[in-house]
Design a protein around this motif. Structure first.
Motif, PDB file in Angstrom:
ATOM      1  N   GLU A   1      -5.942 -55.003  21.444  1.00 38.34           N
ATOM      2  CA  GLU A   1      -6.905 -53.908  21.545  1.00 38.34           C
ATOM      3  C   GLU A   1      -6.310 -52.602  21.034  1.00 38.34           C
ATOM      4  O   GLU A   1      -6.954 -51.853  20.307  1.00 38.34           O
ATOM      5  CB  GLU A   1      -7.362 -53.764  23.006  1.00 38.34           C
ATOM      6  N   ARG A   2      -5.070 -52.340  21.370  1.00 32.99           N
ATOM      7  CA  ARG A   2      -4.417 -51.102  20.907  1.00 32.99           C
ATOM      8  C   ARG A   2      -4.229 -51.103  19.399  1.00 32.99           C
ATOM      9  O   ARG A   2      -4.411 -50.078  18.743  1.00 32.99           O
ATOM     10  CB  ARG A   2      -3.077 -50.923  21.615  1.00 32.99           C
ATOM     11  N   ASP A   3      -3.872 -52.257  18.837  1.00 28.00           N
ATOM     12  CA  ASP A   3      -3.702 -52.355  17.390  1.00 28.00           C
ATOM     13  C   ASP A   3      -5.041 -52.158  16.675  1.00 28.00           C
ATOM     14  O   ASP A   3      -5.098 -51.497  15.640  1.00 28.00           O
ATOM     15  CB  ASP A   3      -3.074 -53.701  17.021  1.00 28.00           C
ATOM     16  N   LEU A   4      -6.097 -52.697  17.233  1.00 31.57           N
ATOM     17  CA  LEU A   4      -7.426 -52.503  16.647  1.00 31.57           C
ATOM     18  C   LEU A   4      -7.842 -51.042  16.701  1.00 31.57           C
ATOM     19  O   LEU A   4      -8.466 -50.528  15.772  1.00 31.57           O
ATOM     20  CB  LEU A   4      -8.455 -53.377  17.368  1.00 31.57           C
ATOM     21  N   LYS A   5      -7.474 -50.361  17.773  1.00 34.14           N
ATOM     22  CA  LYS A   5      -7.771 -48.933  17.889  1.00 34.14           C
ATOM     23  C   LYS A   5      -7.096 -48.162  16.747  1.00 34.14           C
ATOM     24  O   LYS A   5      -7.690 -47.263  16.150  1.00 34.14           O
ATOM     25  CB  LYS A   5      -7.291 -48.417  19.251  1.00 34.14           C
ATOM     26  N   LYS A   6      -5.867 -48.537  16.429  1.00 34.14           N
ATOM     27  CA  LYS A   6      -5.155 -47.898  15.309  1.00 34.14           C
ATOM     28  C   LYS A   6      -5.833 -48.215  13.989  1.00 34.14           C
ATOM     29  O   LYS A   6      -5.958 -47.343  13.121  1.00 34.14           O
ATOM     30  CB  LYS A   6      -3.695 -48.375  15.272  1.00 34.14           C
ATOM     31  N   LEU A   7      -6.259 -49.462  13.813  1.00 31.79           N
ATOM     32  CA  LEU A   7      -6.967 -49.842  12.588  1.00 31.79           C
ATOM     33  C   LEU A   7      -8.249 -49.024  12.409  1.00 31.79           C
ATOM     34  O   LEU A   7      -8.566 -48.590  11.301  1.00 31.79           O
ATOM     35  CB  LEU A   7      -7.341 -51.324  12.611  1.00 31.79           C
ATOM     36  N   ILE A   8      -8.975 -48.834  13.504  1.00 33.60           N
ATOM     37  CA  ILE A   8     -10.211 -48.048  13.444  1.00 33.60           C
ATOM     38  C   ILE A   8      -9.903 -46.612  13.035  1.00 33.60           C
ATOM     39  O   ILE A   8     -10.576 -46.030  12.189  1.00 33.60           O
ATOM     40  CB  ILE A   8     -10.956 -48.105  14.784  1.00 33.60           C
ATOM     41  N   ALA A   9      -8.861 -46.031  13.621  1.00 30.51           N
ATOM     42  CA  ALA A   9      -8.472 -44.659  13.272  1.00 30.51           C
ATOM     43  C   ALA A   9      -8.073 -44.555  11.815  1.00 30.51           C
ATOM     44  O   ALA A   9      -8.451 -43.607  11.118  1.00 30.51           O
ATOM     45  CB  ALA A   9      -7.347 -44.189  14.179  1.00 30.51           C
ATOM     46  N   ASN A  10      -7.317 -45.534  11.331  1.00 30.05           N
ATOM     47  CA  ASN A  10      -6.902 -45.535   9.923  1.00 30.05           C
ATOM     48  C   ASN A  10      -8.079 -45.765   8.996  1.00 30.05           C
ATOM     49  O   ASN A  10      -8.129 -45.223   7.892  1.00 30.05           O
ATOM     50  CB  ASN A  10      -5.837 -46.596   9.678  1.00 30.05           C
TER      51      ASN A  10
END
Length: 98
Positions: A85-94
């Motif tokens: 979930e945290r990695d996906l949050k970073k992907l969304i931000a990027n």
């Protein structure tokens, strides 16, 4: 789609924790088998959604198989699965900044 997948990943991780650390002790220590049936059904539904969305994101965003396998394997571990979930949050931000 990434935001939906991120939310499902979070709820799948939470449901795993609830199943292992709340429902199962209730079943075996307090003789409440319904807890596992309910939590297990919810968790199972979220796992299916997680896998469907994982495959959909893989196809939509052309993810490498390494990312897909990593997300799937990490989702199997109760505490570590929150990393997805945290990695996906970073992907969304990027994704927003590019």
């Amino acid at each position: 789609m990434l935001r939906i997948f991120q939310q499902i990943a979070l709820w799948e991780a939470i449901s795993t924790i609830l199943l292992f650390f709340v429902a199962m002790p209730l079943k075996y220590l307090a003789d409440v088998p319904e807890a596992v049936r309910i939590a297990g059904s919810i968790h199972g539904f979220l796992v299916v959604l997680f896998v469907v969305l994982l495959i959909a994101c893989w196809q939509t965003y052309n993810w490498k198989i390494n990312r897909v396998l990593k997300y799937f394997i990490l989702s199997l571990f109760p505490i570590i699965s929150f990393w997805v979930e945290r990695d996906l949050k970073k992907l969304i931000a990027n994704h927003k900044t590019s």
